[in-house]
Design an enzyme around this catalytic site. Structure first.
Site, PDB file in Angstrom:
ATOM      1  N   MET A  30       0.841  -1.202   0.000  1.00  0.00           N
ATOM      2  CA  MET A  30       0.000   0.000   0.000  1.00  0.00           C
ATOM      3  C   MET A  30       0.878   1.254   0.000  1.00  0.00           C
ATOM      4  O   MET A  30       0.395   2.353   0.293  1.00  0.00           O
ATOM      5  CB  MET A  30      -0.944  -0.005   1.204  1.00  0.00           C
ATOM      6  CG  MET A  30      -1.916  -1.190   1.153  1.00  0.00           C
ATOM      7  SD  MET A  30      -3.442  -0.912   2.036  1.00  0.00           S
ATOM      8  CE  MET A  30      -2.848  -0.681   3.687  1.00  0.00           C
ATOM      9  N   GLY A  31       2.153   1.077  -0.312  1.00  0.00           N
ATOM     10  CA  GLY A  31       3.039   2.238  -0.436  1.00  0.00           C
ATOM     11  C   GLY A  31       3.527   2.772   0.891  1.00  0.00           C
ATOM     12  O   GLY A  31       3.446   2.091   1.903  1.00  0.00           O
ATOM     13  N   HIS A  34       8.796   1.340   3.479  1.00  0.00           N
ATOM     14  CA  HIS A  34       9.775   1.388   4.567  1.00  0.00           C
ATOM     15  C   HIS A  34      10.728   0.196   4.424  1.00  0.00           C
ATOM     16  O   HIS A  34      10.598  -0.598   3.480  1.00  0.00           O
ATOM     17  CB  HIS A  34       9.070   1.406   5.927  1.00  0.00           C
ATOM     18  CG  HIS A  34       8.071   0.291   6.104  1.00  0.00           C
ATOM     19  ND1 HIS A  34       8.436  -1.038   6.144  1.00  0.00           N
ATOM     20  CD2 HIS A  34       6.715   0.303   6.229  1.00  0.00           C
ATOM     21  CE1 HIS A  34       7.362  -1.786   6.314  1.00  0.00           C
ATOM     22  NE2 HIS A  34       6.292  -1.003   6.353  1.00  0.00           N
ATOM     23  N   GLY A  36      10.903  -2.600   5.814  1.00  0.00           N
ATOM     24  CA  GLY A  36      10.250  -3.911   5.695  1.00  0.00           C
ATOM     25  C   GLY A  36       9.871  -4.209   4.254  1.00  0.00           C
ATOM     26  O   GLY A  36      10.178  -5.283   3.711  1.00  0.00           O
ATOM     27  N   HIS A  37       9.224  -3.222   3.612  1.00  0.00           N
ATOM     28  CA  HIS A  37       8.865  -3.403   2.203  1.00  0.00           C
ATOM     29  C   HIS A  37      10.120  -3.644   1.366  1.00  0.00           C
ATOM     30  O   HIS A  37      10.122  -4.487   0.473  1.00  0.00           O
ATOM     31  CB  HIS A  37       8.190  -2.135   1.652  1.00  0.00           C
ATOM     32  CG  HIS A  37       6.855  -1.816   2.254  1.00  0.00           C
ATOM     33  ND1 HIS A  37       6.600  -0.632   2.895  1.00  0.00           N
ATOM     34  CD2 HIS A  37       5.694  -2.515   2.295  1.00  0.00           C
ATOM     35  CE1 HIS A  37       5.340  -0.606   3.285  1.00  0.00           C
ATOM     36  NE2 HIS A  37       4.769  -1.735   2.952  1.00  0.00           N
ATOM     37  N   GLN A  61     -10.470  -2.667   2.126  1.00  0.00           N
ATOM     38  CA  GLN A  61      -9.982  -3.342   3.326  1.00  0.00           C
ATOM     39  C   GLN A  61      -9.972  -2.432   4.552  1.00  0.00           C
ATOM     40  O   GLN A  61      -9.498  -2.820   5.607  1.00  0.00           O
ATOM     41  CB  GLN A  61      -8.608  -3.969   3.080  1.00  0.00           C
ATOM     42  CG  GLN A  61      -7.460  -2.981   2.960  1.00  0.00           C
ATOM     43  CD  GLN A  61      -6.190  -3.674   2.502  1.00  0.00           C
ATOM     44  OE1 GLN A  61      -6.073  -4.132   1.366  1.00  0.00           O
ATOM     45  NE2 GLN A  61      -5.210  -3.768   3.390  1.00  0.00           N
ATOM     46  N   GLY A 147       4.707 -10.390   3.903  1.00  0.00           N
ATOM     47  CA  GLY A 147       5.409 -10.307   5.178  1.00  0.00           C
ATOM     48  C   GLY A 147       4.702 -11.093   6.276  1.00  0.00           C
ATOM     49  O   GLY A 147       3.477 -11.131   6.338  1.00  0.00           O
ATOM     50  N   VAL A 176      10.523  -7.579   9.635  1.00  0.00           N
ATOM     51  CA  VAL A 176      11.651  -6.647   9.658  1.00  0.00           C
ATOM     52  C   VAL A 176      11.368  -5.605  10.752  1.00  0.00           C
ATOM     53  O   VAL A 176      10.248  -5.076  10.828  1.00  0.00           O
ATOM     54  CB  VAL A 176      11.828  -5.958   8.287  1.00  0.00           C
ATOM     55  CG1 VAL A 176      12.987  -4.978   8.313  1.00  0.00           C
ATOM     56  CG2 VAL A 176      12.027  -7.010   7.196  1.00  0.00           C
TER      57      VAL A 176
HETATM   58  P1  AMP Z   1       1.417  -2.970   3.452  1.00  0.00           P
HETATM   59  O1  AMP Z   1       1.967  -1.918   2.564  1.00  0.00           O
HETATM   60  O2  AMP Z   1       1.406  -2.584   4.895  1.00  0.00           O
HETATM   61  O3  AMP Z   1       0.113  -3.534   2.965  1.00  0.00           O
HETATM   62  O4  AMP Z   1       2.435  -4.174   3.386  1.00  0.00           O
HETATM   63  C1  AMP Z   1       2.827  -4.744   2.166  1.00  0.00           C
HETATM   64  C2  AMP Z   1       3.573  -6.016   2.435  1.00  0.00           C
HETATM   65  O5  AMP Z   1       4.717  -5.746   3.234  1.00  0.00           O
HETATM   66  C3  AMP Z   1       2.742  -7.047   3.216  1.00  0.00           C
HETATM   67  O6  AMP Z   1       3.021  -8.342   2.722  1.00  0.00           O
HETATM   68  C4  AMP Z   1       3.255  -6.881   4.612  1.00  0.00           C
HETATM   69  O7  AMP Z   1       3.112  -8.043   5.401  1.00  0.00           O
HETATM   70  C5  AMP Z   1       4.706  -6.581   4.356  1.00  0.00           C
HETATM   71  N1  AMP Z   1       5.294  -5.905   5.515  1.00  0.00           N
HETATM   72  C6  AMP Z   1       4.904  -4.733   6.076  1.00  0.00           C
HETATM   73  N2  AMP Z   1       5.663  -4.451   7.147  1.00  0.00           N
HETATM   74  C7  AMP Z   1       6.552  -5.472   7.273  1.00  0.00           C
HETATM   75  C8  AMP Z   1       7.601  -5.770   8.183  1.00  0.00           C
HETATM   76  N3  AMP Z   1       7.896  -4.970   9.194  1.00  0.00           N
HETATM   77  N4  AMP Z   1       8.299  -6.905   8.003  1.00  0.00           N
HETATM   78  C9  AMP Z   1       8.012  -7.745   6.976  1.00  0.00           C
HETATM   79  N5  AMP Z   1       7.036  -7.516   6.090  1.00  0.00           N
HETATM   80  C10 AMP Z   1       6.317  -6.394   6.225  1.00  0.00           C
END
Ligand code: AMP
Length: 279
Positions: A30-31, A34, A36-37, A61, A147, A176
């Site tokens: 969702m942009g 960070h 983790g991404h 969602q 993630g 992460v």
């Molecule tokens: P989001 O942008 O929050 O929808 O996350 C996109 C993807 O990044 C999803 O698969 C999340 O599980 C993964 N993700 C977000 N934060 C983390 C993190 N801290 N460690 C690992 N994966 C992450």
């Protein structure tokens, strides 16, 4: 790096890549990218010839009282990071094209969505499963990376892929964290410095619960009570849940066993944060 908005254009590019024998890897996000991404993206880079990252803040969602409108958005910053990571395609569709007038088809992973976050965020996982299936049909990946921070989401996607016979490999990537242990999240940007310090207690509580288990404590109630005490001492009062749950069914356990997941969701000044640890 190509930036694609149109669904048809993305599908055409995916078809061409497939014809050329390329393996497509995919990281949906969702942009507000960070660390983790970026680690997921780096994993995606290793696993495919054509790496596609989607950036789409998916309205279906979010609940009516949730943070859809104020969810952090930074498309320019995201494109710069994606370019630096060697991403081949960023797919950023519009809401209008993803959900045109008359849209009415949804995917529900019926049992897995009835635990943990699903209880507190009605319709959330229906929105997630639906958008992910749509993205899979548009990007046509061979492999997609998710993630483990969003553990329930990962399990739901794995189940959907299995149940609907999608030929996509789903890879779960470890959580992460920031240096202080706080799981990286786009929502961390809502937190003040002080709130972040408080939020770092979440991981400490998870670690302490794991230690408690390793010392021989098998009662899920005793383990989670310990976690609650640690959170409350740090001033975290709003706890949606702390649960020991089965790693596959996500059902709440009374007796913990090795491999179970301890999952937690709290709110700090209204900001909802989730995390988990494997016992
Ligand atoms: P989001 O942008 O929050 O929808 O996350 C996109 C993807 O990044 C999803 O698969 C999340 O599980 C993964 N993700 C977000 N934060 C983390 C993190 N801290 N460690 C690992 N994966 C992450």
């Amino acid at each position: 790096m190509r930036v694609i908005k149109s669904i048809k254009e993305m599908q055409n590019l995916a078809n061409e890549a497939k014809k050329a024998g390329k393996r497509i890897s995919f990281v949906p996000t969702m942009g507000a990218l960070h660390k983790g991404h970026l680690e997921l993206i780096s994993e995606g880079r290793k696993r495919g010839d054509l790496l596609v990252v989607s950036i789409f803040v998916n309205p279906t969602q979010f609940g009516p009282n949730e943070d859809f409108n104020r969810y952090p958005r930074d498309i320019e910053g995201d494109l710069k990071k994606a370019r630096e990571m060697g991403v081949d395609v960023v797919f950023t569709p519009t809401i209008e094209e993803m959900y045109p007038e008359g849209f009415q088809t949804y995917v529900e992973v019926s049992k897995l969505q009835n635990h943990l976050c699903g209880i507190f965020r009605h319709g959330h996982f229906r929105g997630v499963a639906t958008v992910v299936l749509k993205l899979f049909n548009i990007v046509k990946p061979d492999v997609a990376i998710f993630g483990e921070k969003d553990y329930q989401q990962l399990k739901i996607i794995q189940r959907m892929v299995k149940d609907l016979n999608l030929e996509i490999e789903i890879v779960g990537f470890p959580i992460v964290r920031e240096e202080d242990g706080l799981a990286c999240s786009s929502r961390n940007s809502y937190l003040s410095h002080e709130d972040k310090e408080c939020a770092s207690t979440i991981y400490r509580a998870l670690q302490e619960m794991k230690i408690e288990f390793e010392r021989g404590q098998l009662s899920a109630r005793e383990i989670t009570e310990k976690g609650k005490r640690i959170l409350k001492r740090a001033g975290i009062e709003e706890i949606d849940y702390i649960e020991v749950c089965d790693p596959e069914t996500l059902e709440s356990k009374q007796k913990a066993t090795r491999g179970d997941i301890v999952a937690v969701a709290v709110r700090i000044k209204g900001v909802r944060l989730i995390d988990n640890i494997k016992l």
